[in-house]
Motif scaffolding. Sequence first.
Motif, PDB file in Angstrom:
ATOM      1  N   GLY A 173      26.639  25.212   9.202  1.00 53.15           N
ATOM      2  CA  GLY A 173      25.618  25.320  10.230  1.00 53.15           C
ATOM      3  C   GLY A 173      24.452  24.366  10.059  1.00 53.15           C
ATOM      4  O   GLY A 173      23.478  24.443  10.810  1.00 53.15           O
ATOM      5  N   GLU A 174      24.535  23.455   9.086  1.00 55.89           N
ATOM      6  CA  GLU A 174      23.469  22.469   8.892  1.00 55.89           C
ATOM      7  C   GLU A 174      23.532  21.423   9.998  1.00 55.89           C
ATOM      8  O   GLU A 174      24.606  20.877  10.282  1.00 55.89           O
ATOM      9  CB  GLU A 174      23.609  21.779   7.529  1.00 55.89           C
ATOM     10  CG  GLU A 174      23.443  22.691   6.347  1.00 55.89           C
ATOM     11  CD  GLU A 174      22.046  23.283   6.221  1.00 55.89           C
ATOM     12  OE1 GLU A 174      21.071  22.598   6.597  1.00 55.89           O
ATOM     13  OE2 GLU A 174      21.947  24.431   5.764  1.00 55.89           O
ATOM     14  N   HIS A 175      22.392  21.121  10.595  1.00 56.68           N
ATOM     15  CA  HIS A 175      22.326  20.121  11.657  1.00 56.68           C
ATOM     16  C   HIS A 175      22.597  18.731  11.080  1.00 56.68           C
ATOM     17  O   HIS A 175      22.008  18.350  10.069  1.00 56.68           O
ATOM     18  CB  HIS A 175      20.951  20.157  12.335  1.00 56.68           C
ATOM     19  CG  HIS A 175      20.792  19.123  13.382  1.00 56.68           C
ATOM     20  ND1 HIS A 175      20.072  17.970  13.181  1.00 56.68           N
ATOM     21  CD2 HIS A 175      21.280  19.046  14.650  1.00 56.68           C
ATOM     22  CE1 HIS A 175      20.121  17.239  14.276  1.00 56.68           C
ATOM     23  NE2 HIS A 175      20.842  17.867  15.188  1.00 56.68           N
ATOM     24  N   ILE A 176      23.494  17.983  11.703  1.00 59.55           N
ATOM     25  CA  ILE A 176      23.808  16.627  11.273  1.00 59.55           C
ATOM     26  C   ILE A 176      23.152  15.610  12.203  1.00 59.55           C
ATOM     27  O   ILE A 176      22.427  14.731  11.762  1.00 59.55           O
ATOM     28  CB  ILE A 176      25.334  16.401  11.194  1.00 59.55           C
ATOM     29  CG1 ILE A 176      25.941  17.338  10.139  1.00 59.55           C
ATOM     30  CG2 ILE A 176      25.655  14.940  10.900  1.00 59.55           C
ATOM     31  CD1 ILE A 176      27.456  17.342  10.101  1.00 59.55           C
ATOM     32  N   LYS A 177      23.417  15.732  13.506  1.00 59.51           N
ATOM     33  CA  LYS A 177      22.800  14.816  14.469  1.00 59.51           C
ATOM     34  C   LYS A 177      22.886  15.398  15.868  1.00 59.51           C
ATOM     35  O   LYS A 177      23.713  16.262  16.150  1.00 59.51           O
ATOM     36  CB  LYS A 177      23.446  13.434  14.431  1.00 59.51           C
ATOM     37  CG  LYS A 177      24.892  13.392  14.893  1.00 59.51           C
ATOM     38  CD  LYS A 177      25.457  11.991  14.786  1.00 59.51           C
ATOM     39  CE  LYS A 177      26.964  12.010  15.073  1.00 59.51           C
ATOM     40  NZ  LYS A 177      27.544  10.697  14.934  1.00 59.51           N
ATOM     41  N   THR A 178      22.022  14.889  16.730  1.00 63.41           N
ATOM     42  CA  THR A 178      22.010  15.272  18.139  1.00 63.41           C
ATOM     43  C   THR A 178      21.884  14.005  18.969  1.00 63.41           C
ATOM     44  O   THR A 178      21.105  13.112  18.629  1.00 63.41           O
ATOM     45  CB  THR A 178      20.831  16.215  18.458  1.00 63.41           C
ATOM     46  OG1 THR A 178      20.994  17.415  17.689  1.00 63.41           O
ATOM     47  CG2 THR A 178      20.782  16.569  19.933  1.00 63.41           C
ATOM     48  N   LYS A 179      22.657  13.931  20.041  1.00 65.75           N
ATOM     49  CA  LYS A 179      22.602  12.792  20.959  1.00 65.75           C
ATOM     50  C   LYS A 179      22.386  13.305  22.374  1.00 65.75           C
ATOM     51  O   LYS A 179      22.945  14.325  22.762  1.00 65.75           O
ATOM     52  CB  LYS A 179      23.911  12.002  20.922  1.00 65.75           C
ATOM     53  CG  LYS A 179      24.168  11.291  19.618  1.00 65.75           C
ATOM     54  CD  LYS A 179      25.424  10.463  19.705  1.00 65.75           C
ATOM     55  CE  LYS A 179      25.613   9.642  18.446  1.00 65.75           C
ATOM     56  NZ  LYS A 179      26.732   8.709  18.576  1.00 65.75           N
ATOM     57  N   LYS A 180      21.576  12.566  23.139  1.00 71.18           N
ATOM     58  CA  LYS A 180      21.420  12.861  24.562  1.00 71.18           C
ATOM     59  C   LYS A 180      22.681  12.416  25.269  1.00 71.18           C
ATOM     60  O   LYS A 180      23.221  11.347  24.984  1.00 71.18           O
ATOM     61  CB  LYS A 180      20.245  12.085  25.161  1.00 71.18           C
ATOM     62  CG  LYS A 180      18.899  12.628  24.823  1.00 71.18           C
ATOM     63  CD  LYS A 180      17.839  11.816  25.568  1.00 71.18           C
ATOM     64  CE  LYS A 180      16.465  12.226  25.128  1.00 71.18           C
ATOM     65  NZ  LYS A 180      15.426  11.418  25.781  1.00 71.18           N
ATOM     66  N   ILE A 181      23.141  13.217  26.213  1.00 71.68           N
ATOM     67  CA  ILE A 181      24.302  12.850  27.011  1.00 71.68           C
ATOM     68  C   ILE A 181      23.816  12.079  28.221  1.00 71.68           C
ATOM     69  O   ILE A 181      22.973  12.564  28.986  1.00 71.68           O
ATOM     70  CB  ILE A 181      25.107  14.094  27.432  1.00 71.68           C
ATOM     71  CG1 ILE A 181      25.666  14.788  26.184  1.00 71.68           C
ATOM     72  CG2 ILE A 181      26.214  13.708  28.408  1.00 71.68           C
ATOM     73  CD1 ILE A 181      26.388  16.089  26.455  1.00 71.68           C
ATOM     74  N   ILE A 182      24.341  10.888  28.378  1.00 73.43           N
ATOM     75  CA  ILE A 182      23.996  10.053  29.521  1.00 73.43           C
ATOM     76  C   ILE A 182      24.977  10.396  30.632  1.00 73.43           C
ATOM     77  O   ILE A 182      26.183  10.203  30.477  1.00 73.43           O
ATOM     78  CB  ILE A 182      24.112   8.550  29.185  1.00 73.43           C
ATOM     79  CG1 ILE A 182      23.186   8.191  28.030  1.00 73.43           C
ATOM     80  CG2 ILE A 182      23.816   7.706  30.414  1.00 73.43           C
ATOM     81  CD1 ILE A 182      23.406   6.790  27.506  1.00 73.43           C
ATOM     82  N   SER A 183      24.457  10.923  31.732  1.00 74.17           N
ATOM     83  CA  SER A 183      25.349  11.244  32.850  1.00 74.17           C
ATOM     84  C   SER A 183      25.588   9.978  33.645  1.00 74.17           C
ATOM     85  O   SER A 183      24.708   9.129  33.771  1.00 74.17           O
ATOM     86  CB  SER A 183      24.751  12.341  33.732  1.00 74.17           C
ATOM     87  OG  SER A 183      23.517  11.917  34.245  1.00 74.17           O
ATOM     88  N   ARG A 184      26.778   9.868  34.175  1.00 75.20           N
ATOM     89  CA  ARG A 184      27.102   8.668  34.932  1.00 75.20           C
ATOM     90  C   ARG A 184      26.492   8.770  36.328  1.00 75.20           C
ATOM     91  O   ARG A 184      26.475   9.828  36.944  1.00 75.20           O
ATOM     92  CB  ARG A 184      28.603   8.451  35.006  1.00 75.20           C
ATOM     93  CG  ARG A 184      29.338   9.555  35.713  1.00 75.20           C
ATOM     94  CD  ARG A 184      30.819   9.336  35.638  1.00 75.20           C
ATOM     95  NE  ARG A 184      31.449  10.362  36.477  1.00 75.20           N
ATOM     96  CZ  ARG A 184      32.586  10.222  37.060  1.00 75.20           C
ATOM     97  NH1 ARG A 184      33.261   9.118  36.908  1.00 75.20           N
ATOM     98  NH2 ARG A 184      33.081  11.179  37.805  1.00 75.20           N
ATOM     99  N   ASN A 185      25.981   7.672  36.803  1.00 74.68           N
ATOM    100  CA  ASN A 185      25.427   7.605  38.154  1.00 74.68           C
ATOM    101  C   ASN A 185      26.570   7.334  39.119  1.00 74.68           C
ATOM    102  O   ASN A 185      27.366   6.441  38.918  1.00 74.68           O
ATOM    103  CB  ASN A 185      24.387   6.492  38.269  1.00 74.68           C
ATOM    104  CG  ASN A 185      23.162   6.789  37.448  1.00 74.68           C
ATOM    105  OD1 ASN A 185      22.798   7.948  37.288  1.00 74.68           O
ATOM    106  ND2 ASN A 185      22.540   5.755  36.923  1.00 74.68           N
ATOM    107  N   LEU A 186      26.612   8.112  40.176  1.00 77.20           N
ATOM    108  CA  LEU A 186      27.658   7.942  41.171  1.00 77.20           C
ATOM    109  C   LEU A 186      27.064   7.351  42.434  1.00 77.20           C
ATOM    110  O   LEU A 186      26.052   7.824  42.925  1.00 77.20           O
ATOM    111  CB  LEU A 186      28.311   9.287  41.488  1.00 77.20           C
ATOM    112  CG  LEU A 186      28.992   9.965  40.294  1.00 77.20           C
ATOM    113  CD1 LEU A 186      29.503  11.327  40.703  1.00 77.20           C
ATOM    114  CD2 LEU A 186      30.114   9.111  39.768  1.00 77.20           C
TER     115      LEU A 186
END
Length: 191
Positions: A173-186
Amino acid sequence: MKHTWLLVVLFLMVNSLYSQDKFEKESRIKSSEVSMKATDYVESIFSGSQKIKWYLEENLEGMAVEAKIKENRTIYSIKFDTLGNLQDIEFIQRFDQLPIRAQQKITDYFQGNYDRYKIRKIQIQWIGDANLLRSVLLKETQSQQYEVNYEIVFSGRKDGDRQSYEAIFSDTGEHIKTKKIISRNLNHLIY
């Protein structure tokens, strides 16, 4: 046109070295377009499955090939590089199926870093030797000589800003990393 596409991919790859963003685009491909090494590996585990779906995944780090299989009510995702080398095996799990201590640490992380959050999807991620992971999936061994992570897709609100994220946690349960999800523009409507 090919040169423009190559420049865009090159820019995204260089940019990914410095960013904490995640972008993935998956497109369906035929099994004949996949490395024989990858198809043989998947078929050696899921030989009875009629529905092995193959995808080409383009992301900020490059390209990968992914097999998706539903077997015994579990959805598996097996990712390879374009040469057919195994990268990881993932399968979907519910939060309440994680170990209690990991649940608590993950909850503490979310509560300490976000005003509000909602978990959208959890995948168990196995990383290790391809032959060992095959044996584990086939229940031929109980070896724990591979890495286990939790990949959690969630939406979170921080300082009034709502965003989708993907976080990786260790098996404890140790946090390793977090990334923002880039949503695709349609540029067009999807019906």
